[in-house]
Motif scaffolding. Structure first.
Motif, PDB file in Angstrom:
ATOM      1  N   PHE A  48       0.766  -1.196  -0.008  1.00 32.68           N
ATOM      2  CA  PHE A  48       0.072   0.109   0.069  1.00 32.68           C
ATOM      3  C   PHE A  48       0.854   1.131  -0.047  1.00 32.68           C
ATOM      4  N   GLU A  49       0.940   1.920  -1.207  1.00 33.62           N
ATOM      5  CA  GLU A  49       1.722   3.232  -1.312  1.00 33.62           C
ATOM      6  C   GLU A  49       0.459   4.247  -1.135  1.00 33.62           C
ATOM      7  N   ASP A  50       0.972   5.528  -0.497  1.00 34.90           N
ATOM      8  CA  ASP A  50      -0.217   6.525  -0.869  1.00 34.90           C
ATOM      9  C   ASP A  50       0.288   7.182  -2.094  1.00 34.90           C
ATOM     10  N   ILE A  51      -0.232   6.701  -3.167  1.00 33.16           N
ATOM     11  CA  ILE A  51      -0.005   7.220  -4.844  1.00 33.16           C
ATOM     12  C   ILE A  51      -1.331   7.065  -5.158  1.00 33.16           C
ATOM     13  N   ASN A  52      -1.524   7.861  -6.327  1.00 31.11           N
ATOM     14  CA  ASN A  52      -2.659   8.177  -7.122  1.00 31.11           C
ATOM     15  C   ASN A  52      -4.026   8.206  -6.231  1.00 31.11           C
ATOM     16  N   GLY A 238       7.622   2.767  -0.968  1.00 31.31           N
ATOM     17  CA  GLY A 238       7.575   3.741  -2.177  1.00 31.31           C
ATOM     18  C   GLY A 238       8.361   5.153  -2.371  1.00 31.31           C
ATOM     19  N   ASN A 239       8.176   5.686  -3.389  1.00 37.53           N
ATOM     20  CA  ASN A 239       8.713   7.075  -3.552  1.00 37.53           C
ATOM     21  C   ASN A 239       8.037   7.910  -2.450  1.00 37.53           C
ATOM     22  N   TRP A 240       7.064   7.616  -1.974  1.00 39.17           N
ATOM     23  CA  TRP A 240       6.337   8.605  -1.101  1.00 39.17           C
ATOM     24  C   TRP A 240       6.974   8.890   0.118  1.00 39.17           C
ATOM     25  N   GLY A 356      14.272   2.402   4.275  1.00 36.96           N
ATOM     26  CA  GLY A 356      14.263   3.112   2.762  1.00 36.96           C
ATOM     27  C   GLY A 356      13.619   2.505   1.758  1.00 36.96           C
ATOM     28  N   ASN A 357      13.751   2.993   0.350  1.00 37.78           N
ATOM     29  CA  ASN A 357      13.108   2.483  -0.629  1.00 37.78           C
ATOM     30  C   ASN A 357      13.809   2.752  -1.877  1.00 37.78           C
ATOM     31  N   GLU A 358      14.303   1.757  -2.453  1.00 35.24           N
ATOM     32  CA  GLU A 358      15.080   1.777  -3.720  1.00 35.24           C
ATOM     33  C   GLU A 358      16.403   2.613  -3.482  1.00 35.24           C
ATOM     34  N   ASN A 359      16.945   2.574  -2.478  1.00 35.54           N
ATOM     35  CA  ASN A 359      18.157   3.193  -2.159  1.00 35.54           C
ATOM     36  C   ASN A 359      19.240   2.450  -2.241  1.00 35.54           C
ATOM     37  N   GLU A 406      13.552  -6.583  -3.858  1.00 35.08           N
ATOM     38  CA  GLU A 406      13.858  -6.276  -5.302  1.00 35.08           C
ATOM     39  C   GLU A 406      12.568  -5.701  -5.899  1.00 35.08           C
ATOM     40  N   HIS A 407      12.925  -4.900  -6.972  1.00 36.64           N
ATOM     41  CA  HIS A 407      11.551  -4.187  -7.887  1.00 36.64           C
ATOM     42  C   HIS A 407      11.722  -4.585  -9.176  1.00 36.64           C
ATOM     43  N   TYR A 408      10.540  -4.888  -9.861  1.00 36.02           N
ATOM     44  CA  TYR A 408      10.620  -5.253 -11.274  1.00 36.02           C
ATOM     45  C   TYR A 408       9.389  -4.661 -12.037  1.00 36.02           C
ATOM     46  N   TYR A 409       9.415  -3.608 -12.935  1.00 34.05           N
ATOM     47  CA  TYR A 409       8.520  -3.215 -13.654  1.00 34.05           C
ATOM     48  C   TYR A 409       9.013  -3.502 -15.238  1.00 34.05           C
ATOM     49  N   GLU A 410       8.388  -4.236 -15.952  1.00 32.56           N
ATOM     50  CA  GLU A 410       8.704  -4.874 -17.058  1.00 32.56           C
ATOM     51  C   GLU A 410       7.499  -5.237 -17.979  1.00 32.56           C
ATOM     52  N   GLY A 435       9.152  -6.718  -3.576  1.00 35.85           N
ATOM     53  CA  GLY A 435       8.269  -5.818  -2.909  1.00 35.85           C
ATOM     54  C   GLY A 435       7.512  -4.957  -3.965  1.00 35.85           C
ATOM     55  N   GLU A 436       7.802  -4.970  -5.198  1.00 40.82           N
ATOM     56  CA  GLU A 436       7.153  -4.331  -6.083  1.00 40.82           C
ATOM     57  C   GLU A 436       7.394  -4.954  -7.289  1.00 40.82           C
ATOM     58  N   TYR A 437       6.374  -5.541  -8.099  1.00 36.24           N
ATOM     59  CA  TYR A 437       6.571  -5.956  -9.578  1.00 36.24           C
ATOM     60  C   TYR A 437       5.236  -5.856 -10.174  1.00 36.24           C
ATOM     61  N   TYR A 473       2.624  -7.310  -5.519  1.00 37.52           N
ATOM     62  CA  TYR A 473       2.336  -6.373  -6.754  1.00 37.52           C
ATOM     63  C   TYR A 473       2.418  -4.924  -6.446  1.00 37.52           C
ATOM     64  N   ALA A 474       2.794  -4.087  -7.449  1.00 34.87           N
ATOM     65  CA  ALA A 474       2.574  -2.601  -7.100  1.00 34.87           C
ATOM     66  C   ALA A 474       2.065  -1.760  -8.548  1.00 34.87           C
ATOM     67  N   PRO A 475       1.632  -0.621  -8.156  1.00 32.85           N
ATOM     68  CA  PRO A 475       1.009  -0.086  -7.021  1.00 32.85           C
ATOM     69  C   PRO A 475      -0.530  -0.796  -6.750  1.00 32.85           C
ATOM     70  N   ALA A 484      -1.274   8.651 -11.331  1.00 33.55           N
ATOM     71  CA  ALA A 484      -0.008   9.249 -11.447  1.00 33.55           C
ATOM     72  C   ALA A 484       0.611   7.996 -11.957  1.00 33.55           C
ATOM     73  N   TRP A 485       0.383   6.869 -11.866  1.00 32.87           N
ATOM     74  CA  TRP A 485       1.210   5.470 -12.202  1.00 32.87           C
ATOM     75  C   TRP A 485       0.282   4.530 -12.918  1.00 32.87           C
ATOM     76  N   ASN A 486       0.782   3.926 -14.009  1.00 32.34           N
ATOM     77  CA  ASN A 486      -0.132   2.911 -14.812  1.00 32.34           C
ATOM     78  C   ASN A 486       0.747   1.678 -14.911  1.00 32.34           C
TER      79      ASN A 486
HETATM   80  O1  AHR Z   1       5.162   1.604  -7.293  1.00 31.31           O
HETATM   81  C1  AHR Z   1       5.359   2.879  -7.630  1.00 31.31           C
HETATM   82  C2  AHR Z   1       6.682   3.455  -7.561  1.00 31.31           C
HETATM   83  O2  AHR Z   1       7.643   2.507  -7.984  1.00 31.31           O
HETATM   84  C3  AHR Z   1       6.983   3.523  -5.958  1.00 31.31           C
HETATM   85  O3  AHR Z   1       6.825   4.299  -5.357  1.00 31.31           O
HETATM   86  C4  AHR Z   1       8.562   3.128  -6.144  1.00 31.31           C
HETATM   87  O4  AHR Z   1       9.375   2.573  -4.954  1.00 31.31           O
HETATM   88  C5  AHR Z   1       8.956   2.568  -7.269  1.00 31.31           C
HETATM   89  O5  AHR Z   1       9.800   2.989  -8.154  1.00 31.31           O
END
Ligand code: AHR
Length: 799
Positions: A48-52, A238-240, A356-359, A406-410, A435-437, A473-475, A484-486
């Motif tokens: 759960f990220e406070d996004i969108n 998340g980035n938040w 942290g996040n993605e640091n 680890e994060h994967y957006y692909e 944590g995010e894919y 899964y994220a977001p 703000a993200w898709n």
């Molecule tokens: O899930 C959206 C963003 O993707 C998260 O805020 C960030 O951690 C990642 O880059």
């Protein structure tokens, strides 16, 4: 087509790939009598990220937007209308704040009748017969008239009303219980008055009485989470949590206690956050979902690369320790007592904290060590999660993390390829939290094909859940009016929601996890890949640049496309958040220093062509991107010239770069660029020099991906099968080591007519799982898996 045989052995750690020459029918063999490692009970979670607008405007059900007038120096989202003879006005005021955290309020200079209006988040969802609590802080100067409060439907009908009177010169809260006489998902709030004088308002709130488990959150959205049966929830970003800069980092201490003393904070995803969904509410939500809380803290590093100096990290360390005391400490401890005051004397049993996040890099390693040493000294049982660097995937080694995120957006295909990735991970290293894919390329706003890619990846994580102990899964959420993200798993408006197909993949895994892995062998062929095709484009990354004389020719020399930019950019799609495109002196120019900015043109059916153009860097950190074979506005296929802070030149396909070599682009110089595409063959020239001559890497995607587990309580054998091919695959299924299975068995199937199919508010279940029973004569049987499908089979071994 090659034939691939995959075997996962007992521990799920060893994977043999045997290539054989001849195609054979597909076969999935499950060694039911040789159970392997346990399935991690924490495997399927949510992030759960406070996004969108997931929290405000989402699961936190405040109906009034900008209730505390802290959003800006204007009364954003408020409208003042004067009656015929009125001349009232409104403004933000900070002369006498309500409290030190809430420095602004609304000042109305009243001259005759006026009405203040707030539409909330694109309309307030009001339900007939339901109660709504109105609350506002008010004071006045020579303004003695009562205020009328109304909830009004979109067609102007009064749905509820009440009166507030007795205002004085001092701040006081006024409340009303309003019951709606009818329903409307797009209602609004009106507050009207008359006369003269000055009225001050703050913390103007309208909250539904009905909330999930009476814990203050929106019922339908909480239920959408509950249905996933998640074993953990990572929050709140998340980035938040990183924040845009030092001043906008997330600090949990500003998010607890009375709502009107929580300091609102600008959220990197483009809105002000009220903090109504604070640390306590997140912990309560986890408890209500029966999910382990995984709290992510800011590690002293912001998104703009500003770091908190090491000498000032003491506060960050103390905040981390205090967060654990707040969640778990006894009621007579400083922070535990505040939790008890908030309504939860029992501890929340926080066991996981992410730093942290993605640091990454040395700055992160130093801050990681500071925080971890202090936390482990006081709370040795807390499992600490390190982030992995976005640059090179590395993570801090000292102190050793318990878990690495680890994060994967692909693309769907690259996530499919990752189905084998964890077979080779070090079994003695830290555990892995994916944590995010998500599939983010060619995914539409969440289509079936994306869900298939995610499901294939998840079979690999389940098979390796001795190493991959957690995944999410994220977001998670998106307010359909603020994307703000898709894509995002759960899409909602003021009154309803739908899950994208990937939501159902999460649900199917979450509800059919099983307790122990069963070794599974998959014999399958690879999916034939189509000839690469698609549009052309130009783009920039943290750089201003211009492009001219764009020409696309077919192999026979026929001109397919040309752009002289003599007047405008007709025929081009100008894309990218914050992009600043213009046409000047016969060139298309982009001047914003933002990432992932691109302009696309041409035809998605083009396969073989030559793209020629000129490009010039104006300013910034990198060079330029030349795009080709683009099929989706989110495709990442390009020649990156002067990428990686102007140090390299490479071709990029999704997240992978190919044929990289050192290179530097000069500012102000026009470069001649040419790309020749023939089937999978790609050739690139820069100023006449051949820079790349490669075969485009083709995703080696198999037709079938599978994993199997056993559920201890029911004894069920659960086989999960992904068919990534566009065609049905008839498959022999052999459950080894058992003599019989009870008939009928259960199949839950997620598929649809087209891989591009999506759900929507009007058709929320277009792509959703269908359950069916089927007869099985014995432990060896055949089943045909539809093209682009994910199937869960549940079978009960007989006596
Ligand atoms: O899930 C959206 C963003 O993707 C998260 O805020 C960030 O951690 C990642 O880059």
């Amino acid at each position: 087509m090659k034939n691939v045989k995959l075997t996962s052995w007992l521990a799920g750690a060893a994977l043999a790939i045997i290539l054989t020459a001849n195609a054979q029918p597909a076969k999935i063999s499950v060694a039911v009598d040789q159970p392997g490692h346990k399935v991690s009970p924490m495997l399927c979670g949510i992030f759960f990220e406070d996004i969108n607008l997931s929290a405000d405007g989402g699961i936190y059900p405040e109906l009034v937007r900008n209730r505390s007038f802290e959003d800006s120096d204007q009364p954003d989202y408020w409208k003042l209308t004067n009656a015929d003879v009125g001349n009232s006005s409104m403004a933000i005021d900070s002369s006498r704040p309500l409290n030190p955290s809430n420095l602004h309020c609304l000042r109305v200079n009243a001259e005759g009748g006026f009405t203040l209006e707030n539409d909330g988040y694109w309309g307030m969802n009001i339900v007939k017969g339901d109660g709504y609590a109105f609350k506002a802080a008010a004071r006045e100067e020579n303004f003695n008239d009562p205020l009328t409060v109304k909830i009004i439907s979109s067609t102007g009908t009064v749905l509820a009303h009440g009166e507030v009177s007795g205002l004085t010169g001092r701040w006081h809260y006024h409340t009303l219980n309003l019951v709606a006489s009818d329903s409307d998902p797009k209602a609004h709030l009106e507050i009207s008055g008359a006369g003269g004088g000055v009225l001050f308002l703050d913390m103007v709130s309208l909250m539904p009485d009905k909330t999930w488990k009476n814990h203050g959150l929106r019922v339908d959205l909480s239920e959408s989470l509950d249905a996933l049966h998640s074993s953990f929830m990572r929050f709140p970003g998340g980035n938040w949590i990183e924040g845009n800069d030092l001043a906008h980092m997330y600090h949990w201490k500003s998010t607890i206690g009375d709502i009107d003393v929580r300091a609102p904070l600008w959220n990197t995803w483009g809105y002000n956050t009220t903090q109504g969904l604070g640390f306590y509410e997140y912990l309560q939500l986890c408890e209500d979902l029966n999910a382990e809380p995984v709290f992510a803290i800011n590690c002293g590093m912001a998104l703009n690369n500003q770091d908190v100096p090491l000498s000032r990290m003491g506060q960050w360390v103390q905040d981390a320790l205090d967060a654990i005391e707040y969640a778990n400490g006894p009621t007579n401890s400083v922070w535990g007592s505040l939790r008890a005051q908030a309504g939860h004397p029992a501890p929340f049993h926080l066991k996981y904290m992410e730093i942290g996040n993605e640091n990454g890099g040395p700055d992160y390693a130093q801050r990681w060590a500071l925080l971890v040493n202090a936390i482990r000294a006081k709370y040795p049982a807390i499992k600490l999660i390190a982030t992995s660097s976005l640059q090179d995937g590395s993570h801090p080694l000292n102190p050793k993390p318990d878990i690495v995120d680890e994060h994967y957006y692909e693309s769907a295909e690259s996530l499919m390829r990752r189905a084998d990735q964890y077979d080779d991970y070090d079994r003695n290293g830290p555990k892995i939290f994916v944590g995010e894919y998500a599939v983010t390329q060619n995914a539409g706003e969440g289509n079936l094909r994306a869900a298939i890619g995610e499901a294939a990846f998840m079979t690999g994580m389940e098979r390796n859940s001795d190493v991959v102990t957690m995944a999410s899964y994220a977001p998670l959420f998106v307010n359909l009016n603020h994307r703000a993200w898709n894509p995002d798993l759960i899409n909602f408006n003021s009154s309803g929601w739908y899950g994208i197909p990937g939501y159902y993949v999460q649900e199917m895994f979450g509800n059919n996890r099983g307790d122990v892995t069963l070794p599974t062998t998959v014999e399958t062929t690879s999916v034939p890949q189509p000839t690469p095709a698609g549009e052309i484009g130009v783009g920039t990354w943290n750089t201003a640049a211009e492009f001219k004389e764009v020409k696309v020719t077919a192999p026979d020399g026929k001109l397919l496309f040309a752009s002289s930019f003599s007047k405008n950019a007709d025929g081009w799609k100008l894309l990218g958040d914050g992009a600043q495109w213009s046409v000047r002196d016969g060139a298309l120019r982009q001047t914003a220093q933002q990432t992932f900015i691109r302009a696309l043109a041409g035809d998605r059916s083009w396969t073989d062509y030559t793209l020629a153009l000129k490009a010039r860097k104006i300013s910034g950190r990198e060079g330029f991107l030349i795009l080709f074979h683009i099929n989706d506005d989110d495709d990442h296929v390009w020649w990156n010239i002067g990428g990686w802070n102007n140090t390299q030149d490479a071709l990029e396909y999704g997240s992978g770069s190919v044929d990289g070599k050192p290179d530097r682009i000069e500012t102000g110089r026009w470069y001649d660029i040419k790309i020749e595409l023939k089937g999978n063959h790609v050739k690139c020239w820069l100023d006449g020099q051949l820079m790349h001559d490669i075969q485009r890497p083709r995703p080696d995607v198999r037709c079938l991906y599978a994993s199997a587990t056993r559920d201890d309580a029911s004894g069920d054998v659960i086989v999960k099968v992904v068919n990534a091919a566009p065609f049905p695959v008839e498959t022999e299924i052999a459950l080894g080591g058992i003599q019989e299975i009870s008939s009928p068995a259960l199949a839950i199937v997620l598929t649809s007519d087209s891989p591009h199919d999506e759900n929507s508010i009007d058709h929320p279940a277009k792509v959703s799982p269908k359950a069916e029973t089927f007869d099985v004569s014995g432990p060896d049987f055949r089943r045909t898996f539809p093209g682009n499908s994910f199937t869960v089979l549940r079978m009960k071994p007989g006596e």
